[in-house]
Design an enzyme around this catalytic site. Structure first.
Site, mmCIF file in Angstrom:
data_model
loop_
_atom_site.group_PDB
_atom_site.id
_atom_site.type_symbol
_atom_site.label_atom_id
_atom_site.label_comp_id
_atom_site.label_asym_id
_atom_site.label_seq_id
_atom_site.Cartn_x
_atom_site.Cartn_y
_atom_site.Cartn_z
ATOM 1 N N THR A 180 0.806 -1.404 0.197
ATOM 2 C CA THR A 180 0.208 -0.310 -0.186
ATOM 3 C C THR A 180 1.083 1.142 -0.354
ATOM 4 O O THR A 180 1.884 1.182 0.496
ATOM 5 C CB THR A 180 -0.844 -0.435 0.701
ATOM 6 N N GLY A 234 -4.193 -6.157 6.156
ATOM 7 C CA GLY A 234 -5.396 -5.369 6.831
ATOM 8 C C GLY A 234 -6.514 -5.826 7.667
ATOM 9 O O GLY A 234 -7.034 -4.974 8.366
#
Ligand code: ASP
Length: 314
Positions: A180, A234
């Site tokens: 990310t 996540g």
């Protein structure tokens, strides 16, 4: 507050099993250049008196356009061999937020999140609804080819017939890396902002949503405390509401930014096996970039100081 008005920017390009041995000198150099380039883009916005929101947006666009990172152009493949991207942006001045999930073919998902922040009564849009919103607001779309990178494709090929999903940049031998991208900033007006964008995890379930676009999990900003952008596994960041937890530890318990972020990354997440890290800046221009993985692509620049670009524990 410090006597002189100051501004600050920090960014990341993912965390994980990133060691000196795993990157050739050429790759190491390419990553550092891309980080430096994105840092300069955001720093200039702040230096010219621009807002923290504009700075994090410009920084993340630069990272999304770089195929080295798992966001925008370099996004990973999901279980169906497509790219589904997530992004969020938050304004610490008024807690305004915009987020999108599962969007396809949008060139810069962070610009779409920003449009949601500025031009929608809603905070969070998904899939076709988000894409329609993007079209109505004149955002650029790209064909699937634009998002194709051989490395990501090879990663997916290695996993596609399994139920395994993998964090970005990984190879079988190197297990986990996350990819990310994100940025946080404090501007000259004392406003904080955060932005995060991702392609998620290789071979992730179709329509899986990660922490990145969830306000309070992967992204959060509040002028009373700090701005935070996360990267990592996540599912752990969602369950621990990581970004908001750090803000709360500062607001309600009086912890400093470095104490609060270290507690969450090095203790809470680590004890659960939640690998990753984050970049953060507070209202006082203190920067923290903790990670509990082997490395994290990261950079920061506080006005009046030297810029920092780093990858490993260095
Ligand atoms: N946090 C992201 C996700 O779970 C992955 C990453 O940081 O690379 O989707």
């Amino acid at each position: 507050m410090k006597n002189e008005p100051c501004f600050a920017l920090a960014l990341h390009g993912g965390a994980g099993t990133i060691t000196r041995a795993s990157l050739t000198p050429e790759m190491d150099n390419a990553y550092r250049q891309a980080l430096q380039q994105a840092l300069s883009v955001g720093y200039q916005v702040l230096q010219q008196g621009g807002t923290s929101l504009a700075a994090v947006e410009a920084t993340v666009v630069s990272l999304e356009d770089c195929p080295l990172f798992n966001a925008g152009r370099g996004s990973v493949f999901n279980k169906r061999g497509t790219h589904e991207m997530d992004a969020a942006i938050m304004d610490g001045k008024n807690l305004g937020a915009g987020a999108v999930t599962g969007v396809r073919n949008v060139r810069n998902p962070i610009l779409l999140a920003s449009q949601v922040l500025h031009h929608s009564d809603h905070v969070f849009l998904c899939q076709q609804g988000a894409e329609e919103f993007a079209r109505n607001h004149g955002l650029s779309f790209e064909p699937d080819d634009y998002f194709f990178t051989q490395q990501r494709y090879d990663q997916w090929q290695a996993l596609r017939d399994s139920d395994t999903y993998m964090l970005d940049h990984s190879s079988e031998a190197m297990d986990k890396k996350f990819g990310t991208v994100g940025a946080v900033a404090l501007d000259l007006q004392g406003n904080l902002a955060a932005a995060t964008s991702t392609g998620g995890m290789t071979n992730k379930n179709y329509n899986r949503i990660g922490d990145t676009p969830i306000i309070g999990a992967g992204t959060y900003a509040n002028n009373r405390t700090c701005a935070i952008s996360c990267t990592g596994h996540g599912e752990y960041f969602m369950r621990n509401v990581v970004a908001y937890d750090i803000s709360c530890l500062m607001e309600y318990k009086g912890l400093s930014l470095s104490e609060a972020s270290a507690l969450v990354v090095h203790h809470k997440l680590k004890e659960q096996g939640g690998e990753g890290g984050l970049v953060a800046v507070d209202f006082n221009a203190e920067v923290a970039m903790p990670f509990n993985s082997e490395g994290m692509y990261r950079a920061s620049w506080v006005s009046g100081q030297e810029p920092v670009v780093a990858i490993y524990e260095e």
